[in-house]
Design an enzyme around this catalytic site. Structure first.
Site, mmCIF file in Angstrom:
data_model
loop_
_atom_site.group_PDB
_atom_site.id
_atom_site.type_symbol
_atom_site.label_atom_id
_atom_site.label_comp_id
_atom_site.label_asym_id
_atom_site.label_seq_id
_atom_site.Cartn_x
_atom_site.Cartn_y
_atom_site.Cartn_z
ATOM 1 N N ALA A 289 0.711 -1.033 0.134
ATOM 2 C CA ALA A 289 0.010 0.037 0.024
ATOM 3 C C ALA A 289 0.714 1.206 -0.057
ATOM 4 O O ALA A 289 0.321 2.287 -0.269
ATOM 5 C CB ALA A 289 -0.859 -0.121 1.234
ATOM 6 N N GLY A 292 0.545 5.212 -0.372
ATOM 7 C CA GLY A 292 -0.827 5.334 -0.009
ATOM 8 C C GLY A 292 -1.800 5.994 -0.882
ATOM 9 O O GLY A 292 -3.003 6.109 -0.957
ATOM 10 N N GLY A 293 -1.173 6.215 -2.233
ATOM 11 C CA GLY A 293 -2.176 6.939 -3.255
ATOM 12 C C GLY A 293 -3.164 5.765 -3.939
ATOM 13 O O GLY A 293 -4.249 6.298 -3.906
ATOM 14 N N ASP A 339 4.113 -8.143 5.840
ATOM 15 C CA ASP A 339 4.829 -8.506 4.693
ATOM 16 C C ASP A 339 4.044 -9.574 3.854
ATOM 17 O O ASP A 339 3.367 -10.502 4.443
ATOM 18 C CB ASP A 339 6.073 -9.493 5.334
ATOM 19 C CG ASP A 339 6.879 -9.846 4.117
ATOM 20 O OD1 ASP A 339 6.561 -9.805 2.786
ATOM 21 O OD2 ASP A 339 7.915 -10.471 4.125
ATOM 22 N N ASP A 356 0.732 -3.646 -5.999
ATOM 23 C CA ASP A 356 1.361 -2.951 -6.757
ATOM 24 C C ASP A 356 2.956 -3.092 -6.350
ATOM 25 O O ASP A 356 3.384 -2.438 -5.216
ATOM 26 C CB ASP A 356 1.057 -1.214 -6.735
ATOM 27 C CG ASP A 356 1.918 -0.364 -7.424
ATOM 28 O OD1 ASP A 356 2.757 -0.797 -8.435
ATOM 29 O OD2 ASP A 356 1.750 0.836 -7.386
ATOM 30 N N CYS A 409 5.335 -0.275 -11.813
ATOM 31 C CA CYS A 409 5.585 0.792 -12.500
ATOM 32 C C CYS A 409 7.009 0.866 -13.381
ATOM 33 O O CYS A 409 7.774 1.448 -13.067
ATOM 34 C CB CYS A 409 5.844 2.187 -11.832
ATOM 35 S SG CYS A 409 5.807 3.700 -12.576
#
Length: 472
Positions: A289, A292-293, A339, A356, A409
């Protein structure tokens, strides 16, 4: 005894103290922090600018110039290194890093801005006198006068190998990317020369600031009332700020009802939230997370449906950032430090899961241009076990019929399709879904079933998304 007459001084110019230029001194300090501390410019520069404004040393134009000098120098560092190497009588590795930073700042002013050549050289020499001393300032002066003899296109013709002889090395010099990054991006993108050139050029453009109106807490209409704001391209919650827009000046951002978030990240969170689901839709997990976006957007979407979000982050300081981003969310949520490869929850506990995963960040080179010089091919091997472990943990965390989104990303195939393919072989009872319909209206998403976004095609970071369903 009569006084002897004094000898007259030899004619010469009196010593002149160097002129201190706050803008260029600040830019130099930022570059030194990036080099010495492995800091990121987007984290170093804002506090430096804030301090300068508070000291009344800067106005808006000064801040804009300092920002351009720092980011422009970092983006074109590879090209400028090749040019400077032609103008010095020793290998670049033998030039002291602070001297090289001053030379790079000067090269950017000469080759990448509209600052007149004489002014660029003069200002760089004055900076060198302040931060390096008069002796090394003479070296800076001599080198930059050589750089000033030609423009950027002329220098590229001299220092870049011909495209036909070595396409990847040519593109690496022209577009200021390490060769291995050029090769990796081209492998992932595919296609002819024009496409990779457009992508590399987009990496060197200053990205827009994009805001997200968190559902139920702010609206795009509210954000569009901000000066120089326009609607996002793809996300219904996105608003873009024109050049010079300051997110901190937006009331909804200060209140936490809106945030700064690339539109690609918004699309990833929306796709996971909107994937078709059979059965209950009550428990969601963001397994990576921080900072936090995405968690904040997921929490707002979950709240509208009466669902609960668990936001898990391994690093305690990043978990703190997540808690700050989620503060004030109207629906039920919890932030924990855990984790994702060693879950703190029971298998099959969630209906929707997003991971992500940590990666090389090659998809965000517009925002963190120094990352291209910091990363090495060996970093891929370091991330590989973690990425696979997090995806396996996500598939174990979701119930039968539930949805998992794997995002990163980075467009590097070793961090995207290779990870998904390997884990699906290892984890029985999971299938890959077509993610393209989950990004309605977004063009050029490829052949699927996964999705790769691109800066030059979509105006976003190069986010990757694969969506899976647990079948057994």
């Amino acid at each position: 005894m009569s006084e002897q007459p004094r000898r007259p001084r030899k004619p010469g110019k009196p010593y002149r103290r160097p002129k201190k230029d706050p803008v260029r001194i600040l830019a130099f300090e930022a570059l030194r922090a990036v080099d010495e501390r492995d800091a990121y410019a987007n984290l170093v520069l804002p506090p430096l600018l804030r301090k300068a404004r508070e000291a009344d040393d800067f106005d808006a134009r000064d801040a804009a110039l300092a920002t351009e000098l720092v980011y422009g120098t970092l983006r074109r560092q590879g090209t400028y290194d090749a040019v400077i190497a032609e103008c010095v009588d020793r290998p670049l590795r033998e030039v002291d890093p602070p001297v090289l930073d001053v030379l790079s700042l000067g090269a950017h002013q000469l080759l990448g801005t509209r600052i007149p050549s004489h002014a660029a050289v003069s200002a760089s020499v004055e900076l060198a006198r302040v931060v390096l001393g008069d002796g090394r300032a003479k070296f800076v002066n001599a080198v930059l006068r050589k750089v000033a003899r030609d423009d950027l296109n002329g220098w590229i013709e001299k220092v870049a190998p011909p495209y036909d002889d070595d396409p990847e090395d040519h593109l690496a010099v022209v577009h200021s990317h390490p060769r291995w990054v050029v090769s990796a991006l081209w492998d992932s993108l595919g296609g002819p020369r024009a496409g990779i050139e457009e992508l590399l050029a987009a990496d060197n453009e200053r990205p827009e600031v994009t805001l997200v109106a968190r559902p139920g807490r702010a609206t795009t209409e509210e954000l569009l009332g901000v000066d120089a704001a326009v609607a996002g391209r793809w996300s219904p919650y996105a608003v873009r700020l024109a050049e010079g827009g300051e997110p901190g000046a937006v009331e909804a951002v200060r209140d936490g009802r809106a945030g700064v978030q690339d539109e690609g990240s918004q699309l990833v969170a929306l796709a996971v939230a909107n994937a078709p689901l059979a059965g209950p839709d009550r428990r969601w997990l963001d397994g990576c997370a921080g900072p936090g976006g995405k968690a904040a957007l997921l929490a707002a979407l979950a709240a509208e449906r009466g669902a609960f979000l668990l936001a898990s982050e391994k690093q305690p300081h990043r978990a703190g950032l997540v808690a700050k981003a989620l503060a004030g969310n109207p629906g039920p949520y919890q932030v924990i430090t855990a984790d994702g490869t060693q879950p703190a929850w029971r298998p099959g506990s969630f209906d929707r899961v997003l991971v992500d995963v940590p990666c090389t960040g090659l998809g965000a080179l517009r925002r963190r241009p120094e990352a291209r010089w910091r990363r090495r091919p060996a970093d891929l091997d370091g991330f590989a076990p973690l990425q696979r472990g997090l995806l396996r943990g996500a598939l174990e965390a979701v119930r039968v019929g539930g949805i998992v989104g794997y995002a990163t990303c980075s467009p590097h195939l070793a961090e995207t399709r290779a990870v998904v393919a390997d884990v699906l072989k290892q984890v029985p009872g999971a299938e890959l879904l077509d993610a393209r319909p989950l990004l309605p209206g977004v063009p050029e998403l490829g052949e699927g079933p996964d999705v790769q976004l691109w800066p030059h095609l979509h105006g976003t970071d190069a986010m990757y998304l694969a969506v899976m369903r647990r079948t057994a």
